[in-house]
Design a protein around this motif. Structure first.
Motif, PDB file in Angstrom:
ATOM      1  N   PRO A  91      26.327 -23.172  49.613  1.00  0.00           N
ATOM      2  CA  PRO A  91      26.454 -24.522  50.178  1.00  0.00           C
ATOM      3  C   PRO A  91      25.578 -24.753  51.399  1.00  0.00           C
ATOM      4  N   GLY A  92      25.290 -23.756  52.199  1.00  0.00           N
ATOM      5  CA  GLY A  92      24.477 -23.948  53.393  1.00  0.00           C
ATOM      6  C   GLY A  92      23.004 -23.680  53.176  1.00  0.00           C
ATOM      7  N   ALA A  93      22.593 -23.492  51.918  1.00  0.00           N
ATOM      8  CA  ALA A  93      21.211 -23.123  51.614  1.00  0.00           C
ATOM      9  C   ALA A  93      20.353 -24.335  51.271  1.00  0.00           C
ATOM     10  N   ALA A  94      20.394 -25.358  52.100  1.00  0.00           N
ATOM     11  CA  ALA A  94      19.598 -26.561  51.854  1.00  0.00           C
ATOM     12  C   ALA A  94      18.175 -26.343  52.338  1.00  0.00           C
ATOM     13  N   THR A  95      17.225 -26.863  51.576  1.00  0.00           N
ATOM     14  CA  THR A  95      15.813 -26.753  51.914  1.00  0.00           C
ATOM     15  C   THR A  95      15.263 -28.144  52.201  1.00  0.00           C
ATOM     16  N   LEU A  96      14.498 -28.262  53.287  1.00  0.00           N
ATOM     17  CA  LEU A  96      13.889 -29.537  53.634  1.00  0.00           C
ATOM     18  C   LEU A  96      12.674 -29.765  52.746  1.00  0.00           C
ATOM     19  N   LEU A  97      12.724 -30.836  51.941  1.00  0.00           N
ATOM     20  CA  LEU A  97      11.608 -31.171  51.049  1.00  0.00           C
ATOM     21  C   LEU A  97      10.648 -32.167  51.669  1.00  0.00           C
ATOM     22  N   PRO A 142      16.258 -50.478  52.938  1.00  0.00           N
ATOM     23  CA  PRO A 142      14.797 -50.367  52.902  1.00  0.00           C
ATOM     24  C   PRO A 142      14.214 -50.383  54.311  1.00  0.00           C
ATOM     25  N   GLY A 143      13.298 -49.464  54.567  1.00  0.00           N
ATOM     26  CA  GLY A 143      12.674 -49.367  55.873  1.00  0.00           C
ATOM     27  C   GLY A 143      13.225 -48.221  56.709  1.00  0.00           C
ATOM     28  N   ALA A 144      14.356 -47.648  56.308  1.00  0.00           N
ATOM     29  CA  ALA A 144      14.944 -46.529  57.050  1.00  0.00           C
ATOM     30  C   ALA A 144      14.128 -45.259  56.802  1.00  0.00           C
ATOM     31  N   ARG A 145      14.239 -44.319  57.710  1.00  0.00           N
ATOM     32  CA  ARG A 145      13.586 -43.016  57.566  1.00  0.00           C
ATOM     33  C   ARG A 145      14.660 -41.966  57.355  1.00  0.00           C
ATOM     34  N   VAL A 146      14.445 -41.070  56.386  1.00  0.00           N
ATOM     35  CA  VAL A 146      15.409 -40.019  56.072  1.00  0.00           C
ATOM     36  C   VAL A 146      14.679 -38.693  55.885  1.00  0.00           C
ATOM     37  N   ASP A 147      15.410 -37.600  56.072  1.00  0.00           N
ATOM     38  CA  ASP A 147      14.932 -36.277  55.702  1.00  0.00           C
ATOM     39  C   ASP A 147      15.537 -35.967  54.340  1.00  0.00           C
ATOM     40  N   LEU A 148      14.715 -35.615  53.352  1.00  0.00           N
ATOM     41  CA  LEU A 148      15.190 -35.290  52.012  1.00  0.00           C
ATOM     42  C   LEU A 148      15.416 -33.793  51.917  1.00  0.00           C
ATOM     43  N   LEU A 149      16.654 -33.411  51.574  1.00  0.00           N
ATOM     44  CA  LEU A 149      17.043 -32.014  51.433  1.00  0.00           C
ATOM     45  C   LEU A 149      17.416 -31.742  49.989  1.00  0.00           C
ATOM     46  N   VAL A 150      17.275 -30.475  49.564  1.00  0.00           N
ATOM     47  CA  VAL A 150      17.683 -30.076  48.227  1.00  0.00           C
ATOM     48  C   VAL A 150      18.473 -28.780  48.327  1.00  0.00           C
ATOM     49  N   PHE A 158      20.424 -33.291  45.595  1.00  0.00           N
ATOM     50  CA  PHE A 158      19.686 -33.857  46.721  1.00  0.00           C
ATOM     51  C   PHE A 158      20.649 -34.425  47.753  1.00  0.00           C
ATOM     52  N   ALA A 159      20.232 -34.368  49.015  1.00  0.00           N
ATOM     53  CA  ALA A 159      20.981 -34.974  50.109  1.00  0.00           C
ATOM     54  C   ALA A 159      19.960 -35.539  51.097  1.00  0.00           C
ATOM     55  N   VAL A 160      20.412 -36.467  51.927  1.00  0.00           N
ATOM     56  CA  VAL A 160      19.533 -37.042  52.941  1.00  0.00           C
ATOM     57  C   VAL A 160      20.211 -36.976  54.296  1.00  0.00           C
ATOM     58  N   VAL A 161      19.380 -36.889  55.324  1.00  0.00           N
ATOM     59  CA  VAL A 161      19.811 -36.986  56.707  1.00  0.00           C
ATOM     60  C   VAL A 161      19.118 -38.230  57.264  1.00  0.00           C
ATOM     61  N   VAL A 162      19.888 -39.177  57.755  1.00  0.00           N
ATOM     62  CA  VAL A 162      19.334 -40.438  58.270  1.00  0.00           C
ATOM     63  C   VAL A 162      18.702 -40.174  59.631  1.00  0.00           C
ATOM     64  N   ARG A 163      17.468 -40.616  59.807  1.00  0.00           N
ATOM     65  CA  ARG A 163      16.726 -40.447  61.065  1.00  0.00           C
ATOM     66  C   ARG A 163      16.901 -41.696  61.927  1.00  0.00           C
ATOM     67  N   VAL A 220      10.162 -33.475  42.288  1.00  0.00           N
ATOM     68  CA  VAL A 220      10.418 -33.615  40.848  1.00  0.00           C
ATOM     69  C   VAL A 220      10.401 -32.271  40.136  1.00  0.00           C
ATOM     70  N   GLY A 221       9.929 -31.223  40.810  1.00  0.00           N
ATOM     71  CA  GLY A 221       9.866 -29.905  40.197  1.00  0.00           C
ATOM     72  C   GLY A 221      11.057 -29.020  40.494  1.00  0.00           C
ATOM     73  N   VAL A 222      12.095 -29.559  41.132  1.00  0.00           N
ATOM     74  CA  VAL A 222      13.273 -28.728  41.415  1.00  0.00           C
ATOM     75  C   VAL A 222      14.002 -28.422  40.115  1.00  0.00           C
ATOM     76  N   PRO A 223      14.661 -27.253  40.041  1.00  0.00           N
ATOM     77  CA  PRO A 223      15.356 -26.883  38.799  1.00  0.00           C
ATOM     78  C   PRO A 223      16.492 -27.842  38.456  1.00  0.00           C
ATOM     79  N   GLU A 224      16.812 -27.891  37.178  1.00  0.00           N
ATOM     80  CA  GLU A 224      17.925 -28.711  36.668  1.00  0.00           C
ATOM     81  C   GLU A 224      19.220 -28.273  37.348  1.00  0.00           C
ATOM     82  N   GLY A 225      20.007 -29.234  37.776  1.00  0.00           N
ATOM     83  CA  GLY A 225      21.278 -28.939  38.419  1.00  0.00           C
ATOM     84  C   GLY A 225      21.186 -28.884  39.936  1.00  0.00           C
ATOM     85  N   SER A 226      19.988 -28.991  40.498  1.00  0.00           N
ATOM     86  CA  SER A 226      19.856 -29.030  41.954  1.00  0.00           C
ATOM     87  C   SER A 226      20.391 -30.341  42.469  1.00  0.00           C
TER      88      SER A 226
END
Length: 176
Positions: free
Chosen positions: A121-127, A106-114, A170-175, A162-168
Protein backbone atom coordinates in the motif's frame (compact mmCIF):
# COMPACT_ATOMS: atom_id res chain seq x y z
CA UNK A 1 -94.21 -16.80 -30.31
CA UNK A 2 -91.37 -19.14 -30.62
CA UNK A 3 -88.89 -16.24 -30.81
CA UNK A 4 -89.81 -14.85 -27.39
CA UNK A 5 -89.30 -18.13 -25.57
CA UNK A 6 -85.79 -18.67 -26.91
CA UNK A 7 -82.94 -18.38 -24.38
CA UNK A 8 -80.23 -17.63 -26.92
CA UNK A 9 -78.28 -14.39 -26.30
CA UNK A 10 -79.05 -11.40 -28.46
CA UNK A 11 -76.11 -10.42 -30.68
CA UNK A 12 -75.68 -6.80 -31.55
CA UNK A 13 -73.87 -6.64 -34.85
CA UNK A 14 -72.88 -2.94 -34.53
CA UNK A 15 -70.90 -3.10 -31.24
CA UNK A 16 -67.33 -4.37 -31.09
CA UNK A 17 -66.53 -7.41 -28.98
CA UNK A 18 -64.20 -7.53 -25.95
CA UNK A 19 -61.04 -8.40 -27.91
CA UNK A 20 -61.64 -5.60 -30.38
CA UNK A 21 -62.25 -3.09 -27.59
CA UNK A 22 -58.98 -4.13 -25.94
CA UNK A 23 -57.04 -3.69 -29.19
CA UNK A 24 -58.58 -0.26 -29.80
CA UNK A 25 -57.76 0.82 -26.25
CA UNK A 26 -54.12 -0.36 -26.59
CA UNK A 27 -53.67 1.45 -29.91
CA UNK A 28 -55.11 4.65 -28.41
CA UNK A 29 -52.82 4.37 -25.37
CA UNK A 30 -49.73 3.78 -27.54
CA UNK A 31 -50.58 6.69 -29.82
CA UNK A 32 -51.02 8.94 -26.79
CA UNK A 33 -47.68 7.78 -25.38
CA UNK A 34 -45.93 8.40 -28.71
CA UNK A 35 -47.42 11.90 -28.94
CA UNK A 36 -46.25 12.63 -25.37
CA UNK A 37 -42.72 11.40 -26.03
CA UNK A 38 -42.37 13.26 -29.31
CA UNK A 39 -43.48 16.65 -28.03
CA UNK A 40 -40.71 19.20 -27.62
CA UNK A 41 -39.93 20.25 -24.02
CA UNK A 42 -40.52 23.91 -23.20
CA UNK A 43 -36.79 24.63 -22.71
CA UNK A 44 -35.71 23.26 -26.09
CA UNK A 45 -35.95 25.26 -29.30
CA UNK A 46 -38.03 23.75 -32.07
CA UNK A 47 -36.11 21.88 -34.78
CA UNK A 48 -34.60 24.20 -37.38
CA UNK A 49 -34.67 27.28 -35.14
CA UNK A 50 -31.43 29.26 -35.04
CA UNK A 51 -29.98 30.17 -31.65
CA UNK A 52 -30.66 33.73 -30.51
CA UNK A 53 -27.00 34.56 -29.95
CA UNK A 54 -23.60 33.10 -29.16
CA UNK A 55 -23.51 30.71 -26.20
CA UNK A 56 -22.38 32.35 -22.96
CA UNK A 57 -18.81 31.64 -21.91
CA UNK A 58 -17.57 31.37 -18.35
CA UNK A 59 -14.38 33.16 -17.44
CA UNK A 60 -12.79 33.51 -14.05
CA UNK A 61 -12.16 37.02 -12.72
CA UNK A 62 -8.40 36.34 -12.70
CA UNK A 63 -7.58 34.23 -15.75
CA UNK A 64 -4.56 31.95 -15.70
CA UNK A 65 -2.65 31.88 -18.98
CA UNK A 66 -1.59 28.47 -20.28
CA UNK A 67 0.99 27.48 -22.87
CA UNK A 68 -1.33 28.04 -25.83
CA UNK A 69 -2.61 31.45 -24.67
CA UNK A 70 -5.92 29.93 -23.56
CA UNK A 71 -7.71 30.85 -20.36
CA UNK A 72 -8.37 28.41 -17.51
CA UNK A 73 -11.26 28.68 -15.07
CA UNK A 74 -10.28 29.71 -11.56
CA UNK A 75 -10.20 27.35 -8.57
CA UNK A 76 -13.60 26.14 -7.44
CA UNK A 77 -15.32 27.44 -10.57
CA UNK A 78 -16.74 24.81 -12.91
CA UNK A 79 -15.70 25.26 -16.50
CA UNK A 80 -15.35 23.57 -19.82
CA UNK A 81 -12.46 21.31 -20.74
CA UNK A 82 -9.17 23.04 -21.44
CA UNK A 83 -7.34 22.80 -24.75
CA UNK A 84 -4.23 20.65 -24.89
CA UNK A 85 -1.07 22.74 -24.39
CA UNK A 86 1.56 22.46 -27.12
CA UNK A 87 4.16 19.75 -26.48
CA UNK A 88 1.77 17.73 -24.30
CA UNK A 89 -0.42 14.71 -24.88
CA UNK A 90 -3.82 14.07 -23.32
CA UNK A 91 -4.17 10.94 -21.20
CA UNK A 92 -7.39 9.64 -19.60
CA UNK A 93 -6.82 8.18 -16.12
CA UNK A 94 -9.25 6.21 -13.95
CA UNK A 95 -8.50 6.80 -10.31
CA UNK A 96 -8.57 4.07 -7.67
CA UNK A 97 -10.74 6.41 -5.59
CA UNK A 98 -13.24 8.17 -7.90
CA UNK A 99 -14.46 10.36 -5.02
CA UNK A 100 -11.25 12.39 -5.45
CA UNK A 101 -12.69 13.72 -8.73
CA UNK A 102 -15.14 15.85 -6.75
CA UNK A 103 -12.37 18.25 -5.65
CA UNK A 104 -10.71 18.53 -9.07
CA UNK A 105 -11.51 20.99 -11.85
CA UNK A 106 -9.99 21.90 -15.23
CA UNK A 107 -6.87 23.99 -14.73
CA UNK A 108 -5.81 22.34 -11.45
CA UNK A 109 -2.34 20.86 -11.04
CA UNK A 110 -1.91 17.34 -9.62
CA UNK A 111 0.85 14.82 -9.00
CA UNK A 112 -0.02 11.49 -10.68
CA UNK A 113 0.93 8.44 -8.61
CA UNK A 114 0.67 4.74 -9.42
CA UNK A 115 0.57 1.72 -7.10
CA UNK A 116 1.59 -1.38 -9.07
CA UNK A 117 -0.68 -4.43 -9.01
CA UNK A 118 0.14 -6.55 -5.97
CA UNK A 119 2.38 -3.81 -4.58
CA UNK A 120 2.48 -2.77 -0.95
CA UNK A 121 0.00 0.00 0.00
CA UNK A 122 2.82 2.49 0.62
CA UNK A 123 4.70 1.66 -2.59
CA UNK A 124 3.36 4.50 -4.74
CA UNK A 125 5.53 5.78 -7.57
CA UNK A 126 5.41 9.34 -8.86
CA UNK A 127 4.66 9.22 -12.60
CA UNK A 128 3.95 12.85 -13.44
CA UNK A 129 4.55 15.83 -11.13
CA UNK A 130 2.42 18.97 -11.61
CA UNK A 131 0.23 17.48 -14.38
CA UNK A 132 -2.43 19.84 -15.75
CA UNK A 133 -6.06 18.71 -15.40
CA UNK A 134 -7.79 19.19 -18.77
CA UNK A 135 -11.20 17.78 -17.85
CA UNK A 136 -13.02 15.83 -15.15
CA UNK A 137 -15.70 13.39 -16.35
CA UNK A 138 -18.18 11.70 -14.04
CA UNK A 139 -17.30 13.65 -10.91
CA UNK A 140 -20.89 13.33 -9.68
CA UNK A 141 -20.20 9.77 -8.52
CA UNK A 142 -20.77 7.62 -11.59
CA UNK A 143 -21.08 4.09 -10.24
CA UNK A 144 -20.67 2.49 -13.67
CA UNK A 145 -16.92 3.18 -13.87
CA UNK A 146 -17.29 5.94 -16.47
CA UNK A 147 -15.53 8.54 -14.33
CA UNK A 148 -12.14 9.68 -15.62
CA UNK A 149 -9.58 12.41 -15.25
CA UNK A 150 -7.99 13.85 -18.40
CA UNK A 151 -4.42 15.05 -17.84
CA UNK A 152 -1.92 16.88 -20.03
CA UNK A 153 1.38 14.99 -19.75
CA UNK A 154 4.73 15.15 -21.50
CA UNK A 155 5.09 12.32 -24.04
CA UNK A 156 7.52 10.31 -21.89
CA UNK A 157 5.22 10.62 -18.85
CA UNK A 158 2.25 9.52 -20.95
CA UNK A 159 4.18 6.50 -22.21
CA UNK A 160 4.95 5.44 -18.64
CA UNK A 161 1.34 6.03 -17.56
CA UNK A 162 -0.23 3.89 -20.29
CA UNK A 163 2.45 1.21 -19.91
CA UNK A 164 1.68 0.33 -16.29
CA UNK A 165 0.71 -3.32 -15.71
CA UNK A 166 -2.93 -4.42 -15.64
CA UNK A 167 -4.45 -4.01 -12.20
CA UNK A 168 -2.30 -1.02 -11.19
CA UNK A 169 -4.12 1.77 -9.40
CA UNK A 170 -3.76 5.50 -10.02
CA UNK A 171 -4.03 8.25 -7.41
CA UNK A 172 -3.52 12.01 -7.47
CA UNK A 173 -2.21 14.56 -5.02
CA UNK A 174 -3.74 18.02 -5.54
CA UNK A 175 -1.10 20.78 -5.82
CA UNK A 176 -1.58 24.32 -4.58
Amino acid sequence: MAGEESLRPVRWRGLPRGGTLLRVALVAALLGLAATVLTTPAGCPPPGAAPAGPPPTRRSPEPTALGGGSVAPGPGQPGAALPLPSGSVGVPVRLAEPAALAVLHPGARVDLLVVPAGGAPGAATLLAPRALVLDVVGAAGAADGSSALYLALRPEQAQRAVGVPEGSRFAVVVRG
